[in-house]
Scaffold this motif. Sequence first.
Motif, PDB file in Angstrom:
ATOM      1  N   GLU A   1      16.793   9.059   2.956  1.00 30.66           N
ATOM      2  CA  GLU A   1      15.291   9.099   2.939  1.00 30.66           C
ATOM      3  C   GLU A   1      15.100   9.775   1.888  1.00 30.66           C
ATOM      4  N   LEU A   2      15.457  10.842   1.260  1.00 29.30           N
ATOM      5  CA  LEU A   2      14.920  11.398  -0.158  1.00 29.30           C
ATOM      6  C   LEU A   2      14.978  10.593  -1.217  1.00 29.30           C
ATOM      7  N   LEU A   3      16.008   9.950  -1.280  1.00 28.90           N
ATOM      8  CA  LEU A   3      16.299   8.968  -2.529  1.00 28.90           C
ATOM      9  C   LEU A   3      15.094   7.990  -2.492  1.00 28.90           C
ATOM     10  N   LEU A   4      15.125   7.385  -1.215  1.00 23.46           N
ATOM     11  CA  LEU A   4      14.166   6.314  -1.042  1.00 23.46           C
ATOM     12  C   LEU A   4      12.574   6.611  -1.277  1.00 23.46           C
ATOM     13  N   MET A   5      12.390   7.863  -0.862  1.00 23.54           N
ATOM     14  CA  MET A   5      10.958   8.406  -1.223  1.00 23.54           C
ATOM     15  C   MET A   5      11.010   8.590  -2.750  1.00 23.54           C
ATOM     16  N   GLN A   6      11.777   9.117  -3.220  1.00 24.51           N
ATOM     17  CA  GLN A   6      11.754   9.209  -4.733  1.00 24.51           C
ATOM     18  C   GLN A   6      11.644   8.084  -5.506  1.00 24.51           C
ATOM     19  N   HIS A   7      12.327   6.908  -5.116  1.00 24.46           N
ATOM     20  CA  HIS A   7      12.255   5.610  -5.585  1.00 24.46           C
ATOM     21  C   HIS A   7      10.705   5.088  -5.519  1.00 24.46           C
ATOM     22  N   THR A   8      10.296   5.225  -4.563  1.00 26.53           N
ATOM     23  CA  THR A   8       8.824   4.730  -4.121  1.00 26.53           C
ATOM     24  C   THR A   8       7.862   5.570  -5.183  1.00 26.53           C
ATOM     25  N   CYS A   9       7.958   6.927  -5.556  1.00 25.36           N
ATOM     26  CA  CYS A   9       7.270   7.726  -6.381  1.00 25.36           C
ATOM     27  C   CYS A   9       7.476   6.811  -7.739  1.00 25.36           C
TER      28      CYS A   9
ATOM     29  N   ASP B   1       0.809  -1.187   0.030  1.00 18.07           N
ATOM     30  CA  ASP B   1      -0.083  -0.045  -0.008  1.00 18.07           C
ATOM     31  C   ASP B   1       1.087   1.348   0.043  1.00 18.07           C
ATOM     32  N   VAL B   2       0.642   2.115  -0.925  1.00 17.91           N
ATOM     33  CA  VAL B   2       1.618   3.125  -1.083  1.00 17.91           C
ATOM     34  C   VAL B   2       1.207   4.368  -0.232  1.00 17.91           C
ATOM     35  N   ARG B   3      -0.071   4.164   0.467  1.00 22.44           N
ATOM     36  CA  ARG B   3      -0.203   5.311   1.471  1.00 22.44           C
ATOM     37  C   ARG B   3       0.505   4.740   2.686  1.00 22.44           C
ATOM     38  N   GLU B   4       0.585   3.549   3.096  1.00 22.02           N
ATOM     39  CA  GLU B   4       1.631   3.189   4.051  1.00 22.02           C
ATOM     40  C   GLU B   4       3.172   3.655   3.883  1.00 22.02           C
ATOM     41  N   ALA B   5       3.539   3.409   2.553  1.00 20.89           N
ATOM     42  CA  ALA B   5       5.036   3.766   2.123  1.00 20.89           C
ATOM     43  C   ALA B   5       5.058   5.257   2.468  1.00 20.89           C
ATOM     44  N   PHE B   6       4.332   6.041   2.156  1.00 21.09           N
ATOM     45  CA  PHE B   6       4.578   7.493   2.241  1.00 21.09           C
ATOM     46  C   PHE B   6       4.287   7.981   3.732  1.00 21.09           C
ATOM     47  N   ALA B   7       3.418   7.298   4.273  1.00 19.28           N
ATOM     48  CA  ALA B   7       3.423   7.622   5.683  1.00 19.28           C
ATOM     49  C   ALA B   7       4.875   7.103   6.387  1.00 19.28           C
ATOM     50  N   ILE B   8       5.357   6.325   5.993  1.00 23.57           N
ATOM     51  CA  ILE B   8       6.911   5.849   6.442  1.00 23.57           C
ATOM     52  C   ILE B   8       8.038   6.894   5.999  1.00 23.57           C
ATOM     53  N   HIS B   9       7.837   7.403   4.744  1.00 25.91           N
ATOM     54  CA  HIS B   9       8.776   8.238   4.327  1.00 25.91           C
ATOM     55  C   HIS B   9       8.337   9.739   5.109  1.00 25.91           C
ATOM     56  N   ALA B  10       7.168   9.894   5.516  1.00 24.29           N
ATOM     57  CA  ALA B  10       6.954  11.419   6.326  1.00 24.29           C
ATOM     58  C   ALA B  10       7.543  11.014   7.569  1.00 24.29           C
ATOM     59  N   ARG B  11       7.312  10.091   8.090  1.00 21.58           N
ATOM     60  CA  ARG B  11       8.065  10.110   9.559  1.00 21.58           C
ATOM     61  C   ARG B  11       9.377  10.053   9.505  1.00 21.58           C
ATOM     62  N   GLY B  12      10.114   9.290   8.519  1.00 20.63           N
ATOM     63  CA  GLY B  12      11.586   9.267   8.407  1.00 20.63           C
ATOM     64  C   GLY B  12      12.118  10.608   8.091  1.00 20.63           C
ATOM     65  N   ILE B  13      11.510  11.338   7.215  1.00 15.60           N
ATOM     66  CA  ILE B  13      12.068  12.711   6.990  1.00 15.60           C
ATOM     67  C   ILE B  13      11.829  13.846   8.099  1.00 15.60           C
TER      68      ILE B  13
END
Length: 204
Positions: free
Chosen positions: A152-160, A118-130
Motif C-alpha cells: 500500500e505504501l509503495l503504491l502510494m509513493q508511486h502515485t506521488c 484524478d489524483v484526488r481519487e487516487a489518494f482517497a483510494i490510498h487512504a482507505r487502503g492504508i
Amino acid sequence: MTEALLVLALLAVAAQVQKKREQQQRVQLLGRCLQPYQIEQQMETLIDGYLRWLGEAEAGRAAQIRGMLASTEQALAAQFERFAADVAKIAAPQAQVSKLPLWMPWAQQLLPRRRLFDVREAFAIHARGIAEVAANARGLSGKAQARQMMAELLLMQHTCHWFCRSRAVADARLVLRHQTSWQQALDAASPATARDYRALLAGY
C-alpha cells in the motif's frame, strides 16, 4: 525547410520549459499538502521496521518491534486520511494526471478525459487502503499484514511520483529504490485498493 526546422525547435524548447514549470508547480503543491504531516517519515519507519521484524529470529525482540510498528501504522492511517482530505481541495485542472508514460506539457488541455485520472481519487483510494490494512479488517497474519501495508505504501509513493513527474519516472524509482515493480505492488495491496485503482486507471 529551414523555417520549418526553426519552428519545430522553438516548439520543442517551449514544451521543455512548460514541462519544467508544470512539474515544479506540482512538486510545490504536493509539498504544501504534505508539510503539516509526518507521512514520509512514518512510511520510512514502517518499511524499515517491517524488514527488521521479518528478519528478526529472536521472538521477544520481534514482538517488541511489531508492537512499535502497530502504533506507527495507526498514526500514519490517521494522518493520511487528513492529507487525502487536503488533496481533495485541489482544483480540478491541477488534479488531473496524464496516463501516458512520459510527461506531456498541457496534457490537461490537450488529452481526452479517458487519458487522464484524478489524483484526488487516487489518494482517497490510498487512504482507505492504508486505514483498512492498519485496522487489519481482513484478519491477516502479522507477516501478511506487514507485506500488504508495504505494498500500500509503495503504491502510494508511486502515485506521488507519477503526479509530480511521470509514470515512467515513478516506475523507475519504485524499481531502483525498492526492487519492486508497480504491478507487483498493486497485486500485493489489499483487494479493495487493487480493484479501485485498476478502475481509476481503466483504459490505461
